[in-house]
Design a protein around this motif. Structure first.
Motif, short mmCIF file in Angstrom:
data_model
loop_
_atom_site.label_atom_id
_atom_site.label_comp_id
_atom_site.label_asym_id
_atom_site.label_seq_id
_atom_site.Cartn_x
_atom_site.Cartn_y
_atom_site.Cartn_z
N LEU A 109 30.99 32.76 66.57
CA LEU A 109 30.85 31.80 65.48
C LEU A 109 29.95 32.34 64.38
N PHE A 110 28.94 33.11 64.77
CA PHE A 110 28.05 33.76 63.80
C PHE A 110 28.86 34.70 62.89
N VAL A 151 26.41 29.97 77.96
CA VAL A 151 27.17 29.29 76.90
C VAL A 151 26.84 29.89 75.53
N THR A 152 25.55 30.16 75.31
CA THR A 152 25.14 30.72 74.03
C THR A 152 25.80 32.05 73.76
N TRP A 153 25.78 32.94 74.74
CA TRP A 153 26.36 34.27 74.55
C TRP A 153 27.88 34.21 74.45
N ARG A 154 28.48 33.19 75.01
CA ARG A 154 29.93 33.04 74.89
C ARG A 154 30.35 32.55 73.51
N LEU A 155 29.60 31.61 72.94
CA LEU A 155 30.04 30.95 71.71
C LEU A 155 29.37 31.47 70.45
N PHE A 206 34.16 23.98 57.92
CA PHE A 206 33.67 24.99 58.85
C PHE A 206 32.24 24.72 59.31
N PHE A 207 31.28 24.69 58.38
CA PHE A 207 29.88 24.52 58.80
C PHE A 207 29.65 23.19 59.51
N PRO A 208 30.05 22.04 58.93
CA PRO A 208 29.82 20.79 59.67
C PRO A 208 30.61 20.74 60.97
N GLY A 209 31.78 21.41 60.99
CA GLY A 209 32.56 21.44 62.22
C GLY A 209 31.86 22.20 63.33
N VAL A 210 31.26 23.33 63.00
CA VAL A 210 30.53 24.11 64.01
C VAL A 210 29.31 23.33 64.49
N ILE A 211 28.62 22.67 63.56
CA ILE A 211 27.45 21.86 63.95
C ILE A 211 27.88 20.74 64.91
N LEU A 212 29.01 20.11 64.62
CA LEU A 212 29.55 19.10 65.52
C LEU A 212 29.93 19.72 66.87
N TYR A 213 30.53 20.88 66.82
CA TYR A 213 30.94 21.59 68.04
C TYR A 213 29.76 21.90 68.94
N LEU A 272 38.03 30.48 71.89
CA LEU A 272 37.12 29.34 72.02
C LEU A 272 37.65 28.31 73.01
N THR A 273 36.75 27.45 73.45
CA THR A 273 37.07 26.36 74.36
C THR A 273 36.63 25.06 73.72
N ASP A 274 37.50 24.06 73.69
CA ASP A 274 37.18 22.82 72.98
C ASP A 274 36.01 22.06 73.61
#
Length: 442
Positions: A34-35, A26-30, A134-141, A211-213
């Motif tokens: 995002l970085f 999952v880490t390598w996929r996302l 963006f930033f809070p959205g990624v943290i939520l994601y 991406l995947t929701d």
């Protein structure tokens, strides 16, 4: 033949190994994508510091007017940060990042065509509004894919994109300003906004496809891997439900909330000098080639990234946050306050910018280890969100104060002193206002 305990231990080891394999996948996929998106976000936010080398003169803005425009980005950010996150919960990350990144790319590229201070102000407000989620959205994601025990490391890696952006933006922006001025009758700063805004548009379109929701929608995971992730997140959600948070109004009644808010308010003050005014300071020290200004601007981020890592590692090892944050505040204050003394010495100036950048990045990374460990569980969710939003007031006030001081006193010395004072006060708020015994960490 293995005894029962050995069999149990072996089974636990196998399960742990399988869990690590799933999270690694999952880490390598996302995370890499995002970085890169966050690098683009900071590039489009901070490149105004390089545009300033030509932009203010062409548009006819004073330092005070420029500082106001820089700060207005945070006004748009504050207004739309929470609504954007609520929208993400409703429609998913793919559609949300498509909207955010395409819009901020269009606005950033469109800044190339502003001709008046008023147009610049509008562009900055719109850029902040576009980027807000963006930033809070990624943290939520991340909460959809990683349990709390694994999110800290993922988030820390994600935030190092700020350092990478600083390292990349200097040489890139400097090169564009230095080599493209005059092509097709465009100024260098116009090319810079255009060329650095377009990758965000492309990334936004790619995000929608790539991406995947949610884990249950991930075709790149096996059925067993999906089931594992869903069960992990569901278990954490049930645990959180047992400790339901009160409304945001409860947070407003706690003095500790205001202490933390002021401490976070001090972080953008240090960041403004590092991100926005550093190129101008380097140029005024005698570096006339704009590309060389960009190269020198990258150096503090390299040093700052190393310092951020060492401060964080020391803080984790000692499980001590308050004094590590204070040390970071002092580094930022000393580096910023002494900049006027190094106006004619590039070597000393670079040392001070490295110190200031190390302090700022240390403040940013260390601060967010404190609220989750200090705020009571009844106000943590609402309190942390509100601290993040209100702390952006520092991003509005700092450039306005620095710009005003530069215009009315003929130099930025008084503005830099103000940044140093606010940084020290932010550190003191944590050290004096947050008892060590009240920070609950294992």
């Amino acid at each position: 033949m293995h005894t029962a305990p050995s069999t149990s231990l072996e089974r636990d080891i196998v399960e742990l190994s399988e869990a690590r394999a799933v999270y690694r996948k999952v880490t390598w996929r996302l995370l890499p994508f995002l970085f890169v998106c966050y690098v683009f976000a900071y590039l489009d936010r901070a490149n105004i510091g390089f545009a300033h080398l030509q932009f203010s003169r062409d548009v006819g803005m004073s330092e005070a007017a420029f500082g106001l425009g820089v700060g207005l980005l945070y006004a748009g950010y504050m207004i739309f940060e929470v609504p954007s996150n609520l929208w993400l919960q409703r429609v998913g990350v793919r559609r949300t990042l498509l909207r955010i990144m395409v819009l901020w790319g269009v606005v950033s590229a469109g800044t190339a065509f502003v001709h008046t201070p008023a147009q610049f102000y509008l562009a900055r407000v719109l850029l902040g509004a576009a980027e807000a989620g963006f930033f809070p959205g990624v943290i939520l994601y991340f909460t959809y894919w990683f349990p709390a025990a694994r999110r800290a490391r993922i988030t820390s890696i994600f935030m190092t994109a700020i350092c990478v952006s600083g390292i990349v933006s200097g040489p890139l922006s400097g090169l564009i300003l230095d080599t493209l001025t005059g092509i097709w009758h465009f100024r260098g700063w116009q090319w810079m906004f255009l060329l650095e805004g377009l990758p965000s548009i492309v990334a936004g379109l790619f995000a929608y496809v790539y991406l995947t929701d949610r884990p249950e929608q991930a075709e790149w995971l096996s059925a067993a891997e999906k089931s594992f992730l869903i069960d992990e997140i569901k278990h954490e959600a049930q645990t959180k439900a047992a400790r339901a948070h009160a409304s945001i109004w409860v947070a407003l009644k706690e003095p500790k909330f205001y202490i933390l808010t002021f401490a976070y308010f001090s972080v953008p003050w240090a960041s403004i000098v590092v991100h926005i005014w550093a190129p101008s300071v380097i140029q005024k020290s005698g570096v006339t080639n704009i590309w060389h200004v960009g190269l020198f601007s990258a150096v503090p981020y390299v040093v700052g990234a190393a310092a951020m890592y060492l401060l964080g590692r020391s803080s984790d090892r000692m499980l001590e946050r308050r004094w590590h944050f204070m040390v970071s505040c002092v580094l930022a204050a000393v580096g910023v306050a002494l900049l006027p003394l190094a106006a004619n010495s590039l070597g000393l100036l670079m040392i001070l910018l490295c110190v200031a950048t190390a302090g700022y990045l240390g403040m940013l990374s260390l601060f967010w280890t404190i609220p989750p460990a200090y705020l009571s569980t009844t106000v943590a969710a609402s309190g942390i969100g509100l601290i993040s939003t209100l702390g952006q007031l520092g991003g509005i006030s700092a450039p306005t104060v620095i710009g005003y001081a530069s215009t009315h006193f003929g130099s930025n010395e008084m503005g830099l002193f103000a940044v140093a004072i606010v940084s020290i006060l932010g550190g003191l708020a944590i050290v004096l206002g947050i008892p060590a015994a009240s920070i609950n960490e294992r």
